[in-house]
Design an enzyme around this catalytic site. Structure first.
Site, PDB file in Angstrom:
ATOM      1  N   ALA A 142      -7.908  -4.294  -4.357  1.00  0.00           N
ATOM      2  CA  ALA A 142      -9.266  -3.902  -4.742  1.00  0.00           C
ATOM      3  C   ALA A 142      -9.251  -2.723  -5.702  1.00  0.00           C
ATOM      4  O   ALA A 142      -8.290  -1.954  -5.767  1.00  0.00           O
ATOM      5  CB  ALA A 142     -10.085  -3.562  -3.505  1.00  0.00           C
TER       6      ALA A 142
ATOM      7  N   LEU B 138      -9.518   1.696   0.043  1.00  0.00           N
ATOM      8  CA  LEU B 138      -9.677   0.346  -0.500  1.00  0.00           C
ATOM      9  C   LEU B 138      -8.362  -0.399  -0.326  1.00  0.00           C
ATOM     10  O   LEU B 138      -7.284   0.199  -0.377  1.00  0.00           O
ATOM     11  CB  LEU B 138     -10.032   0.400  -1.991  1.00  0.00           C
ATOM     12  CG  LEU B 138     -11.457   0.808  -2.374  1.00  0.00           C
ATOM     13  CD1 LEU B 138     -11.517   1.090  -3.880  1.00  0.00           C
ATOM     14  CD2 LEU B 138     -12.468  -0.258  -2.002  1.00  0.00           C
ATOM     15  N   ASP B 139      -8.436  -1.713  -0.127  1.00  0.00           N
ATOM     16  CA  ASP B 139      -7.235  -2.532  -0.056  1.00  0.00           C
ATOM     17  C   ASP B 139      -6.483  -2.452  -1.385  1.00  0.00           C
ATOM     18  O   ASP B 139      -7.091  -2.217  -2.436  1.00  0.00           O
ATOM     19  CB  ASP B 139      -7.591  -3.982   0.245  1.00  0.00           C
ATOM     20  CG  ASP B 139      -8.132  -4.161   1.653  1.00  0.00           C
ATOM     21  OD1 ASP B 139      -7.682  -3.431   2.552  1.00  0.00           O
ATOM     22  OD2 ASP B 139      -9.006  -5.035   1.850  1.00  0.00           O
ATOM     23  N   PRO B 140      -5.155  -2.659  -1.370  1.00  0.00           N
ATOM     24  CA  PRO B 140      -4.370  -2.544  -2.613  1.00  0.00           C
ATOM     25  C   PRO B 140      -4.887  -3.408  -3.757  1.00  0.00           C
ATOM     26  O   PRO B 140      -4.866  -2.980  -4.917  1.00  0.00           O
ATOM     27  CB  PRO B 140      -2.969  -2.984  -2.172  1.00  0.00           C
ATOM     28  CG  PRO B 140      -2.902  -2.597  -0.730  1.00  0.00           C
ATOM     29  CD  PRO B 140      -4.288  -2.857  -0.197  1.00  0.00           C
TER      30      PRO B 140
END
Length: 309
Positions: free
Chosen positions: A46, A42-44
Site C-alpha cells: 500500500a 500501511l501494508d507493504p
C-alpha cells in the site's frame, strides 16, 4: 531541539511502514529530536499517508488513530489469496462473469453501514497474546473476533473487468482487504486487493505529505518546521474553545476548568457530539477536554484528557 507537531509522509510501494518511519526517526534523532512516534501503519504493497508524531504530538496518538480514513484502491475479481492482497498465495480461482457496473455498485452499496468485520488472519491483531500473522505463517488458523466497523461510502470509480477501481470512506480499524474480498463474495466471483492508497486520515490529507524520496531534504530545523503541522491544526475536526492566557497557565499547572470558566451554557455537550473539545490560546493547543453528557446526575462533566505545555 524541541519540535512539537505532526509530520506527514507519503509512503511509496514495496516499503514497510516500519522502514519509512525508522528512516525519518533516524534523520530527526541526528538533529536532536528524540521523541517521535507514528499513528497507524500501511501494508507493504500500500501507499499513501503515514502520520508521524513529534514531541508533544505523541500525546495526540489516540485522537489521530481513531479518525475516519479515506482510501482509493483496485480489486481483482476471480482470484482469491490467503492474505487478501497481492502479496499472498493464490487459494482459489473463479470465472468472472460479465458483471455490469450497476451490479458491482449494488454489491458495494451492500457493504455500506455499520457492521461486524472479522480481521484477516494475516493481520497484526493479537490472538491469545500472539500476532495473528505469526500464527498464520505457521499454518495455524487463528480464530479472530469480529469487530464493529462503519463503511460510510463505497464508491465504484471505474470497471475494467476483472479489475474494479474504488474509493472507500470508513472508520478506523476497517480492513479494506476484507471489504474487497467481501465484495467479490457478494458477486460470487471472489476477489483480492491489488493496490491501495490512503488519501486521508481524520483531517489530515496525503496532498500535504512529504514524498518518501524527499526525506533526505530534512537536513535542519528550518526544513522540518516548514513541513510540520501544529498540534492545533493536526486535529481540525475537534471543535475549539478559545481561552485567555491566565486560564491557559492554570490548566497547564493542573487546574480542572469548570463550565463557568469556559462560558458554556447548560446542555453544551450537544455542541460536542464526539465528546471532545480543544482548549486553545492564540492558536496554541493548551489541552484536550473530554465532555461527558448528563449521566443521570443532573449535570455535564468535564475532564482534561491531555495537556500540552
Amino acid at each position: 531541539m524541541q519540535l512539537d507537531g505532526i509530520l506527514l509522509v507519503d509512503k511509496g510501494p514495496d516499503q514497510t511502514s516500519y522502514a519509512v518511519v525508522a528512516r525519518v526517526k533516524s534523520t530527526l534523532r541526528a538533529m536532536g529530536v528524540c521523541k517521535a512516534g507514528h499513528a497507524g501503519t500501511l501494508d507493504p504493497f500500500a501507499t499513501g499517508l503515514l502520520v508521524l508524531l513529534l514531541g508533544q504530538g505523541t500525546k495526540l496518538s489516540p485522537f489521530l488513530m481513531g479518525g475516519k480514513k479515506l482510501y482509493r484502491g483496485t480489486l481483482r475479481l476471480g482470484i482469491e489469496t490467503d492474505t487478501l492482497d497481492p502479496d499472498g498465495a493464490v487459494t482459489n480461482r473463479r470465472v468472472v462473469n460479465e458483471f455490469s457496473r450497476e451490479e458491482i455498485e449494488a454489491a458495494a452499496e451492500r457493504q455500506v453501514g455499520c457492521r461486524q468485520q472479522v480481521p484477516p488472519i494475516y493481520s497484526a491483531v493479537r490472538c491469545n497474546g500472539t500476532r495473528s500473522y505469526r500464527l498464520a505463517r505457521k499454518g495455524l488458523q487463528p480464530e479472530l473476533r469480529a469487530r464493529q466497523i462503519e463503511v460510510e461510502d463505497f464508491d465504484i470509480l471505474s470497471v475494467q473487468l476483472p479489475f474494479v477501481d474504488f474509493e472507500v470512506s470508513c472508520s478506523a480499524g476497517t480492513y479494506v482487504r476484507r471489504l474487497a474480498a467481501d465484495l467479490g463474495d457478494e458477486l460470487g466471483a471472489g476477489a483480492h486487493l491489488t493496490s491501495l492508497r490512503r488519501l486521508r486520515s481524520g483531517g489530515l490529507d496525503v496532498r500535504n505529505a512529504l514524498p518518501c524520496v524527499e526525506i533526505a531534504t530534512l537536513r535542519d530545523e528550518a526544513s522540518i518546521r516548514s513541513r510540520l503541522i501544529s498540534l492545533n491544526a493536526s486535529i481540525p475536526e475537534i471543535p475549539g474553545i478559545e481561552i485567555d492566557r491566565h486560564l491557559a497557565d492554570k490548566v497547564r499547572k493542573g487546574y480542572q476548568p469548570v463550565r463557568g470558566d469556559l462560558g458554556l451554557e447548560q446542555g453544551f455537550s450537544a455542541v460536542f457530539p464526539d465528546g471532545f473539545a480543544k482548549l486553545v490560546q492564540r492558536d496554541a493547543l493548551v489541552a484536550i477536554l473530554e465532555i461527558k453528557g448528563n449521566q443521570g446526575v443532573g449535570y455535564e462533566r468535564l475532564s482534561i484528557a491531555r495537556v500540552f505545555s
